[in-house]
Design a protein around this motif. Sequence first.
Motif, short mmCIF file in Angstrom:
data_model
loop_
_atom_site.label_atom_id
_atom_site.label_comp_id
_atom_site.label_asym_id
_atom_site.label_seq_id
_atom_site.Cartn_x
_atom_site.Cartn_y
_atom_site.Cartn_z
N THR A 91 -1.16 6.53 -7.99
CA THR A 91 -0.26 6.06 -9.06
C THR A 91 -0.32 4.54 -9.22
O THR A 91 -0.22 4.03 -10.32
CB THR A 91 1.20 6.47 -8.79
OG1 THR A 91 1.64 5.88 -7.56
CG2 THR A 91 1.37 7.97 -8.74
N HIS A 92 -0.44 3.81 -8.09
CA HIS A 92 -0.58 2.35 -8.15
C HIS A 92 -1.00 1.85 -6.78
O HIS A 92 -0.97 2.58 -5.80
CB HIS A 92 0.69 1.67 -8.65
CG HIS A 92 1.88 1.81 -7.73
ND1 HIS A 92 2.54 3.00 -7.54
CD2 HIS A 92 2.51 0.90 -6.94
CE1 HIS A 92 3.53 2.82 -6.69
NE2 HIS A 92 3.53 1.56 -6.30
N VAL A 93 -1.39 0.56 -6.73
CA VAL A 93 -2.08 0.09 -5.52
C VAL A 93 -1.18 -0.62 -4.51
O VAL A 93 -1.66 -1.41 -3.70
CB VAL A 93 -3.31 -0.80 -5.87
CG1 VAL A 93 -4.29 -0.04 -6.72
CG2 VAL A 93 -2.88 -2.09 -6.58
N HIS A 94 0.11 -0.34 -4.50
CA HIS A 94 0.94 -0.84 -3.40
C HIS A 94 0.56 -0.09 -2.13
O HIS A 94 0.21 1.08 -2.17
CB HIS A 94 2.43 -0.62 -3.71
CG HIS A 94 3.04 -1.73 -4.52
ND1 HIS A 94 4.15 -1.57 -5.30
CD2 HIS A 94 2.68 -3.04 -4.63
CE1 HIS A 94 4.46 -2.72 -5.88
NE2 HIS A 94 3.58 -3.62 -5.49
N ILE A 95 0.71 -0.80 -1.00
CA ILE A 95 0.21 -0.27 0.27
C ILE A 95 0.96 1.00 0.70
O ILE A 95 0.39 1.88 1.33
CB ILE A 95 0.23 -1.38 1.35
CG1 ILE A 95 -0.90 -1.20 2.33
CG2 ILE A 95 1.55 -1.52 2.03
CD1 ILE A 95 -2.26 -1.57 1.79
N ASP A 96 2.24 1.12 0.30
CA ASP A 96 2.97 2.35 0.65
C ASP A 96 2.55 3.53 -0.23
O ASP A 96 3.09 4.62 -0.12
CB ASP A 96 4.49 2.13 0.62
CG ASP A 96 4.99 1.65 -0.73
OD1 ASP A 96 4.24 0.97 -1.44
OD2 ASP A 96 6.15 1.94 -1.07
N HIS A 97 1.55 3.30 -1.10
CA HIS A 97 0.99 4.39 -1.91
C HIS A 97 -0.50 4.61 -1.67
O HIS A 97 -1.04 5.65 -2.03
CB HIS A 97 1.27 4.15 -3.40
CG HIS A 97 2.71 4.34 -3.74
ND1 HIS A 97 3.19 5.47 -4.37
CD2 HIS A 97 3.80 3.57 -3.49
CE1 HIS A 97 4.51 5.37 -4.51
NE2 HIS A 97 4.90 4.21 -3.97
N ILE A 98 -1.19 3.61 -1.09
CA ILE A 98 -2.63 3.79 -0.84
C ILE A 98 -3.07 3.45 0.59
O ILE A 98 -4.23 3.63 0.94
CB ILE A 98 -3.51 2.95 -1.80
CG1 ILE A 98 -3.18 1.45 -1.66
CG2 ILE A 98 -3.39 3.42 -3.23
CD1 ILE A 98 -4.26 0.56 -2.27
N GLY A 126 5.53 8.34 -9.29
CA GLY A 126 5.12 7.09 -8.65
C GLY A 126 6.32 6.15 -8.67
O GLY A 126 7.47 6.62 -8.76
N ASP A 127 6.11 4.84 -8.62
CA ASP A 127 7.22 3.90 -8.77
C ASP A 127 7.32 3.52 -10.25
O ASP A 127 6.31 3.22 -10.87
CB ASP A 127 6.97 2.63 -7.94
CG ASP A 127 7.14 2.90 -6.45
OD1 ASP A 127 7.64 3.99 -6.09
OD2 ASP A 127 6.76 2.03 -5.64
N LEU A 128 8.53 3.53 -10.76
CA LEU A 128 8.73 3.22 -12.18
C LEU A 128 9.31 1.82 -12.34
O LEU A 128 10.17 1.41 -11.56
CB LEU A 128 9.68 4.24 -12.82
CG LEU A 128 9.18 5.69 -12.82
CD1 LEU A 128 10.30 6.62 -13.27
CD2 LEU A 128 7.96 5.84 -13.71
N GLY A 164 4.89 0.89 -15.94
CA GLY A 164 5.56 -0.42 -16.05
C GLY A 164 6.01 -1.02 -14.72
O GLY A 164 6.90 -1.87 -14.68
N HIS A 165 5.40 -0.61 -13.62
CA HIS A 165 5.83 -1.07 -12.29
C HIS A 165 5.01 -2.29 -11.86
O HIS A 165 5.55 -3.36 -11.64
CB HIS A 165 5.70 0.09 -11.32
CG HIS A 165 5.94 -0.23 -9.89
ND1 HIS A 165 7.09 -0.87 -9.47
CD2 HIS A 165 5.19 0.00 -8.79
CE1 HIS A 165 7.02 -1.02 -8.15
NE2 HIS A 165 5.88 -0.52 -7.71
N ILE A 166 3.70 -2.12 -11.72
CA ILE A 166 2.79 -3.25 -11.49
C ILE A 166 1.55 -3.00 -12.35
O ILE A 166 1.41 -1.90 -12.92
CB ILE A 166 2.35 -3.40 -10.00
CG1 ILE A 166 1.67 -2.13 -9.50
CG2 ILE A 166 3.52 -3.79 -9.13
CD1 ILE A 166 0.91 -2.31 -8.20
#
Length: 318
Positions: free
Chosen positions: A67-74, A183-185, A156-158
């Motif tokens: 969903t996005h490249v923050h470390i708590d997601h990848i 994901g994170d919104l 619209g998160h990052i």
Amino acid sequence: MNPYPQLLHHGGATGVTGSCHRLQISDDRALLVDCGLFQGQDADHVDSFEQYKVNFPVDDVLALVVTHVHIDHIGRLPYLLAAGYRGPILCSVPSARLLPLVIEDALKIGFTRDRALIERFLAEVEGRLAALGYREWHTLVDDDRHRVRVRLQRAGHILGSCYVEVDTLDRESGKVHRTLFSGDLGAPYAPLLPAPKPPWGCDTLVLESTYGDRRHEGRRHRRARLKAAIERLTDVIEEWESIAPDFAKFNAGVETLDAVDMLKFLMEQHGLGIADFPEIGSKSLVSRILNRRGRELTRRHIQALSKRFGVSPALFFG
Ligand SMILES: [Zn+2]
């Protein structure tokens, strides 16, 4: 009765980090959404090796959607590959550009400093990345058993963030199901990101709620607070300039420029321009400080500073 699709969580369910959701489509087919690292409080009660371990099957995973490249997601991606995952990594076009950079950093901090190993690993990740456009269906499987399609929508998160819609059709039962992973919104009116658009609907919603227990301040309020902080900074700089002894002038210049650089960064981040500060005078705070300081600095110093800040030396003379 066909129990699929079924949801399982390998993280992000009992805490707010380590997001990793599994959509089981049949006994032997599944989809993963995100593969994040446990952080902060969520990591405290997991021993450090345990939190990296991918202790779920990967042979049946058709694709990993990010969903996005923050470390708590990848962040668990290296461990997913180490566990034998060989499928594609689907994400938006900006995420595909950012993901190797973030993973490289994560590898250096938590895994190895061995350049050759990092390069090899990044090549493996880049080979598996498949960048998808927003708002279009992408078919993952279409055979006599299933049709599985994925669509990314702006979150619209990052930069590059998305929420993911997954449509599954079981051909035997004719069952159609839409699962949505938020994901994170982000909130609307971000200076750099288009606002997220709500989905039309879904059968199952997996909604992340990292900040679900509090309300974000409105952007207008955040801008007002930043503006007040900048104005306070102006007062401090003016007061301090009047008492700074001559010998401190060069250092004072450097420190002021540091502050100005930070200020410019913050202003850009918050979508603020010079025009937002009419009360500071006919000239902006930034150019006033640079003009005054510019006269005090020698050409050599100015050249060094302009190189450091990546700006033209002319800027320092105003
Ligand atoms: Zn995030």
